[in-house]
Design an enzyme around this catalytic site. Structure first.
Site, PDB file in Angstrom:
ATOM      1  N   ASP B   9       0.847  -1.194   0.000  1.00 51.14           N
ATOM      2  CA  ASP B   9       0.000   0.000   0.000  1.00 51.14           C
ATOM      3  C   ASP B   9       0.878   1.237   0.000  1.00 51.14           C
ATOM      4  O   ASP B   9       2.070   1.175   0.301  1.00 51.14           O
ATOM      5  CB  ASP B   9      -0.906  -0.009   1.240  1.00 51.14           C
ATOM      6  N   SER B  10       0.245   2.370  -0.286  1.00 54.47           N
ATOM      7  CA  SER B  10       0.947   3.646  -0.232  1.00 54.47           C
ATOM      8  C   SER B  10       1.315   4.040   1.199  1.00 54.47           C
ATOM      9  O   SER B  10       2.144   4.928   1.384  1.00 54.47           O
ATOM     10  CB  SER B  10       0.062   4.729  -0.827  1.00 54.47           C
ATOM     11  N   CYS B  72      -4.306  -0.917  -2.373  1.00 51.82           N
ATOM     12  CA  CYS B  72      -4.404   0.527  -2.532  1.00 51.82           C
ATOM     13  C   CYS B  72      -5.192   0.757  -3.815  1.00 51.82           C
ATOM     14  O   CYS B  72      -4.817   0.235  -4.870  1.00 51.82           O
ATOM     15  CB  CYS B  72      -2.985   1.098  -2.651  1.00 51.82           C
ATOM     16  N   GLU B 151      -3.953   9.015   8.062  1.00 51.73           N
ATOM     17  CA  GLU B 151      -2.482   8.919   8.208  1.00 51.73           C
ATOM     18  C   GLU B 151      -2.025   9.613   9.496  1.00 51.73           C
ATOM     19  O   GLU B 151      -0.985   9.284  10.054  1.00 51.73           O
ATOM     20  CB  GLU B 151      -1.776   9.487   6.963  1.00 51.73           C
ATOM     21  N   CYS B 183     -11.194   3.313  -1.087  1.00 52.42           N
ATOM     22  CA  CYS B 183      -9.837   3.650  -0.655  1.00 52.42           C
ATOM     23  C   CYS B 183      -9.610   2.845   0.607  1.00 52.42           C
ATOM     24  O   CYS B 183     -10.474   2.846   1.504  1.00 52.42           O
ATOM     25  CB  CYS B 183      -9.727   5.149  -0.362  1.00 52.42           C
ATOM     26  N   HIS B 185      -7.941   3.334   3.081  1.00 50.76           N
ATOM     27  CA  HIS B 185      -7.889   4.116   4.318  1.00 50.76           C
ATOM     28  C   HIS B 185      -9.276   4.297   4.952  1.00 50.76           C
ATOM     29  O   HIS B 185      -9.376   4.524   6.151  1.00 50.76           O
ATOM     30  CB  HIS B 185      -7.334   5.527   4.043  1.00 50.76           C
TER      31      HIS B 185
END
Lengths: 271, 271
Positions: B9-10, B72, B151, B183, B185
């Site tokens: 993932d990023s 991601c 994040e 996403c 996240h």
């Protein structure tokens, strides 16, 4: 010419998988075989079920399908591995999709499974669930009284409620939070089963989940249909084509444009 | 030695996929790479995202994994096809699993998708949904304000509620019955998103659905792990290992026995 998805069942139960494939993958052509002359498979020996399944696969493979779905839990338990080794296209059963969906949905890890005598007796669901996760507790019970209600087309009635209530007594008094409908006939009775079990228990339809996994596996192989033309499906059965047609039309109504043409394949009727 | 599932993932978003793989497939060993030094990918060009993804795959492939999960959405949209052609093991993205689950769940055929600028701009969800079914209506919207909240570890706060409420204004006034969290996240913000959208809209987590499809595809290939020993997972990131470790421990807590050891891979930090 577009390659079809071949779907087989002991009778009309597999139409629950057909309906979901039509809804989730409306571009796909379906060839269905219902072994209505020899239904139900539940009480038969696994050798006999394997033999019947192989006969049907030999019939369906002539149409050069891109995948075969064994849309019958009893036949999946008895014949999935055998048929997978025999043919070179993907063979998808209904047990693992239901097991995976239940593991994804459960919060407590307590999962119930109902099915025919053959399916429950094989232990195939318990094996599939515990192969995936050793933390799952499985409560399984055969409900042989349910399939005959469906094959008679008796989806909602006082008798149906009474039979479902009696069959699910053990499940109701347990601590399960998911119940796998481990027979493709049971989605026809889903409303009654949900009423009997209460809203807190999530019902997992092996039919819905199998349609989704057909989509996953054909996508992984780059074999999903991309035509914009409405596919023309084909239906075959070994028993009375009129009764089959009536149930198919009733169940699939919104997904098909006209009354499905059903062909009776007599060679299976007298074995 | 047991072959692992490699997940990239990023940043920390892919840990939502990790958590679900741990829950649904507790026998599987995981190797994770979070590109925390270069997060977020959302605003980057697709060429750059493809280049970063390829670098990470080159790193992960050294561990001889049995599958690679691009956890991601931005990287899936930019690089899934490219990476699939480059390596000989299954490469599983997060877009198609979410699309399939939404099609399975929707009753009205009106599906919403939220994601980063890169994901939404690529049109990848709309393409995946309409490839499966031409009867689906898709409403998609980029929500660039959400990833920074995650994040920073700010999962529940007044600011989070305000930002989510503002980002979802268009979705709330539409007629969708399913919303794809496009996403990885976003599952960190799931409770707030559900409150803002109301109980009638079903949230589809691409993370949960991807874990399930990893299970389907490895089962189809006969590659699911069958060991009874607890797997030892490995975590790598390109940015600060302490921050990553804190988030991983917090998010994965119940699924791991001890604080995960996280290795910083510095070679990615300065590109």
């Amino acid at each position: 010419m577009q390659q079809a998805i071949a779907i087989l069942d002991s009778g009309v139960g597999g139409l629950t998988v057909v309906k979901e494939v039509m809804r989730q993958l409306p571009r796909e052509k379906i060839i269905y075989f219902g072994d209505t002359a020899r239904t139900p498979y539940g009480p038969r020996s696994s050798e006999e079920v394997r033999h019947f399944t192989e006969q049907i696969v030999d019939f369906l493979i002539q149409f050069n399908p891109k995948a075969i779905v064994i849309a019958c839990n009893t036949a999946t338990a008895a014949a999935l591995d055998y048929i997978s080794e025999k043919v070179s296209i993907p063979v998808i059963g209904v047990i693992h999709p239901g097991a995976r969906a239940a593991i994804s949905a459960t919060k407590t890890g307590n999962i119930g499974v109902i099915g025919t005598l053959g399916t429950i007796g094989s232990g195939a669901y318990t094996a599939a669930l515990q192969q995936l996760s050793p933390y799952i507790h499985v409560l399984s019970e055969a409900c042989p009284a349910l399939v005959p209600l469906v094959e008679k087309g008796q989806f909602r009635s006082d008798e149906t409620t009474a039979v479902v209530d009696d069959s699910l007594r053990g499940m109701k008094s347990s601590s399960i939070d998911c119940l796998i409908l481990g027979c493709t006939h049971y989605p026809f009775l889903k409303e009654t089963i949900q009423e009997v079990m209460g809203e807190k228990v999530r019902l997992i339809s092996s039919a819905d989940e199998t349609a989704r996994e057909v989509s996953t596996i054909l996508y992984d192989k780059g074999q999903l249909a991309n035509s914009n033309e409405s596919p023309v499906h084909q239906f075959f059965c070994s028993g009375d084509a009129d009764i089959f047609q009536k149930i198919a039309k009733n169940w699939l109504g919104e997904h098909i444009r006209r009354t499905p043409v059903v062909w009776q394949v007599s060679r299976f009727s007298d074995t």
